[in-house]
Motif scaffolding. Structure first.
Motif, short mmCIF file in Angstrom:
data_model
loop_
_atom_site.label_atom_id
_atom_site.label_comp_id
_atom_site.label_asym_id
_atom_site.label_seq_id
_atom_site.Cartn_x
_atom_site.Cartn_y
_atom_site.Cartn_z
N ASP A 13 0.84 -1.19 0.00
CA ASP A 13 0.00 0.00 0.00
C ASP A 13 0.88 1.24 0.00
OD1 ASP A 13 -2.36 -1.48 0.11
OD2 ASP A 13 -2.23 -1.67 2.29
N HIS A 34 0.40 6.98 2.02
CA HIS A 34 -0.89 7.60 2.35
C HIS A 34 -1.78 7.51 1.11
CE1 HIS A 34 1.45 10.89 0.44
NE2 HIS A 34 0.26 11.29 -0.01
N LYS A 35 -3.06 7.54 1.35
CA LYS A 35 -4.00 7.41 0.24
C LYS A 35 -4.03 8.68 -0.57
CE LYS A 35 -8.76 6.09 -0.84
NZ LYS A 35 -10.08 5.69 -0.28
N SER A 63 -4.95 7.72 -7.96
CA SER A 63 -6.38 7.68 -7.63
C SER A 63 -7.18 8.21 -8.81
CB SER A 63 -6.65 8.52 -6.37
OG SER A 63 -8.03 8.51 -6.07
N LEU A 96 -8.21 3.03 -6.81
CA LEU A 96 -6.77 3.13 -6.60
C LEU A 96 -6.05 2.19 -7.57
CD1 LEU A 96 -4.41 4.27 -4.92
CD2 LEU A 96 -4.65 2.26 -3.43
N GLU A 109 -2.29 0.91 -8.79
CA GLU A 109 -0.88 0.83 -8.47
C GLU A 109 -0.15 0.07 -9.57
OE1 GLU A 109 0.39 0.48 -4.07
OE2 GLU A 109 -1.49 -0.65 -4.21
#
Length: 480
Positions: free
Chosen positions: A108, A111-112, A136, A149, A151
């Motif tokens: 992850d 931070h988002k 995002s 999200l 990645e």
């Protein structure tokens, strides 16, 4: 003369080092900066590829039949094709955390990210270091679904290869520039030092004994002070050699005359059959030999005194009063022979000076002997020694003919005799005194007594501090 074993570096080498050391330091610093820039540049390129891949995937996300649909286009992964065989990982996660595509265990982000924001970070995935972008992407048309999200991760083999290639390319350029600069410096130094080499050749081509001044016209401005210094040294050397030559000529003349007289007296004595005549010749020979011995001793003393100026002989603390007493004991007979009142005035406290004892004794002996020789029979010669915290003073006063003011500077020249018809001296006494005084850092002054007749020779020595227990209760001696 033993050759020096100390390694000598040429001026060219020293100049080259002074120029190259800063340049090498600058090149080293520039290489380090280049390495940092190469890493940053490779990171920017790598991050843009990751973001481009994430955007391509985001464009393929749509909402169909109440379900988010994700299709990974081949173009999203073809961006990473290279010779490094990197592995590419991806993950697409819905706002509620549902995995839509890719590897669930991909790390992850720290931070988002906000909507349409990208977050880059390094991590380790499946024992390989990877560079990851988290992007995002909102689902247009269905805002309630929130942002998806995305990645995309890639191992860092191609990233490292790219940064290394960029850095190696820059390093090769820097080294090539450095080599070129070294070659240009060598050529420049060779051309710049050519005037110095020509000056060296001019000096080496000069014949032995040539003491002409060097011409400063063909030399650069920077070498002009050196040429002026050489010319000044040549002038001083010429003066020294001229004085040396005059000294040798005068010494030869002074020795040749008594030797000629001695030879005449010997021949006269050998030809004569009368005993009294032979005795008279022997007495004359003895007097001539004594004069010659004195002259030779004075020449040796003068030579030692001159050597003591540049290379001081062994000096120690000497009591000036004791030196004067020793000299007066040796010259008392001469004073009695000429019926001269020879006196010595001093206080009981020792007067210490720093000098070579034998040279100091020679200085006093020459001053007293000179006074006795020029003072007429029945005259007075007085030696006075005084001292204070700064000066130790020796004064030799006589009531002889004295020395005119205009002649006082010349009497210190070698073989100079003011009253040649009144003295059998060689003219070296005061010259010896001056040289010994210079070697002892003393000053000499000539003056006239208050009576207006005679001469006072004053020698001022730097005084030494008096030590406790040096006081003497000795009474002032009577004149010999």
């Amino acid at each position: 003369m033993k050759a020096s074993t100390r390694p000598l570096r040429s001026l060219r080498t020293q100049l080259l080092l002074w120029l190259l050391v800063p340049l090498i330091l600058f090149v080293g610093f520039n290489i380090w900066v280049t390495y940092t820039n190469a890493i940053q540049m490779a990171t920017v390129v790598h991050d843009r590829m990751l973001l481009g891949s994430a955007r391509i995937i985001a464009e393929q996300i749509h909402y169909e039949d109440d379900v988010l649909q994700v299709m990974i286009p081949p173009a999203a992964l073809e961006l990473f094709q290279s010779d490094s065989h990197d592995r590419v990982y991806y993950r697409v996660v819905a706002a509620n955390g549902t995995l839509l595509a890719g590897q669930l265990d991909l790390p992850d982000p720290p931070h988002k990210p906000h909507s349409e924001e990208a977050v880059y970070f390094n991590a380790s995935f499946r024992d390989d270091p990877v560079r990851i972008v988290a992007f995002s992407q909102p689902v247009f048309g269905v805002p309630a679904q929130g942002s998806v999200l995305i990645e995309v991760a890639q191992t860092q083999h191609s990233y490292k290869a790219l940064s290394d290639r960029m850095w190696e390319h820059t390093v090769l350029q820097q080294l090539a520039i450095l080599v070129l600069v070294v070659l240009l410096l060598l050529l420049g130094l060779r051309h710049g030092l050519a005037p110095m080499m020509r000056l060296r050749d001019r000096v080496q081509r000069r014949k032995p004994g040539t003491l002409e001044a060097l011409d400063t016209a063909p030399v650069p401005t920077e070498l002009a002070p050196l040429v002026h210094a050489i010319n000044d040294y040549v002038q001083r050397l010429d003066d020294h050699m001229s004085a040396h030559g005059r000294f040798i000529a005068n010494a030869s003349h002074q020795l040749r005359t008594p030797l000629t007289v001695l030879n005449t007296q010997v021949n006269y004595g050998l030809r004569s059959d009368d005993a009294q005549t032979k005795d008279a010749a022997l007495r004359a020979i003895n007097k001539g030999v004594q004069h010659g011995i004195r002259l030779v001793n004075q020449l040796l003393t003068l030579s030692n005194a001159e050597t003591g100026i540049g290379h001081p002989l062994r000096q120690t603390d000497v009591n000036l009063i004791e030196i004067v007493q020793t000299v007066l004991e040796e010259l008392a007979t001469l004073a009695q022979t000429k019926n001269i009142d020879l006196g010595f005035e001093f206080h009981g406290t020792p007067v210490m000076v720093h000098a070579t004892p034998s040279m100091l004794e020679e200085l006093v002996a020459n001053l007293v002997d000179n006074a006795l020789r020029y003072t007429p029979a029945g005259g007075i010669v007085t030696i006075t020694v005084t001292g204070d915290a700064t000066v130790a003073r020796l004064c030799v006063e006589d009531n002889g003919p004295g020395i005119p003011v205009a002649e006082r500077e010349h009497v210190f020249d070698r073989f100079y005799r003011l009253h040649q018809d009144r003295s059998d001296g060689s003219g070296l006494g005061l010259a010896i005194v001056r040289e010994i005084a210079l070697a002892s850092q003393a000053e000499i002054a000539l003056s006239c007594p208050a009576s207006g007749r005679g001469l006072i020779v004053t020698v001022n020595f730097p005084a030494l501090p008096k030590k406790a227990g040096d006081a003497s209760d000795a009474e002032e001696p009577h004149p010999p």
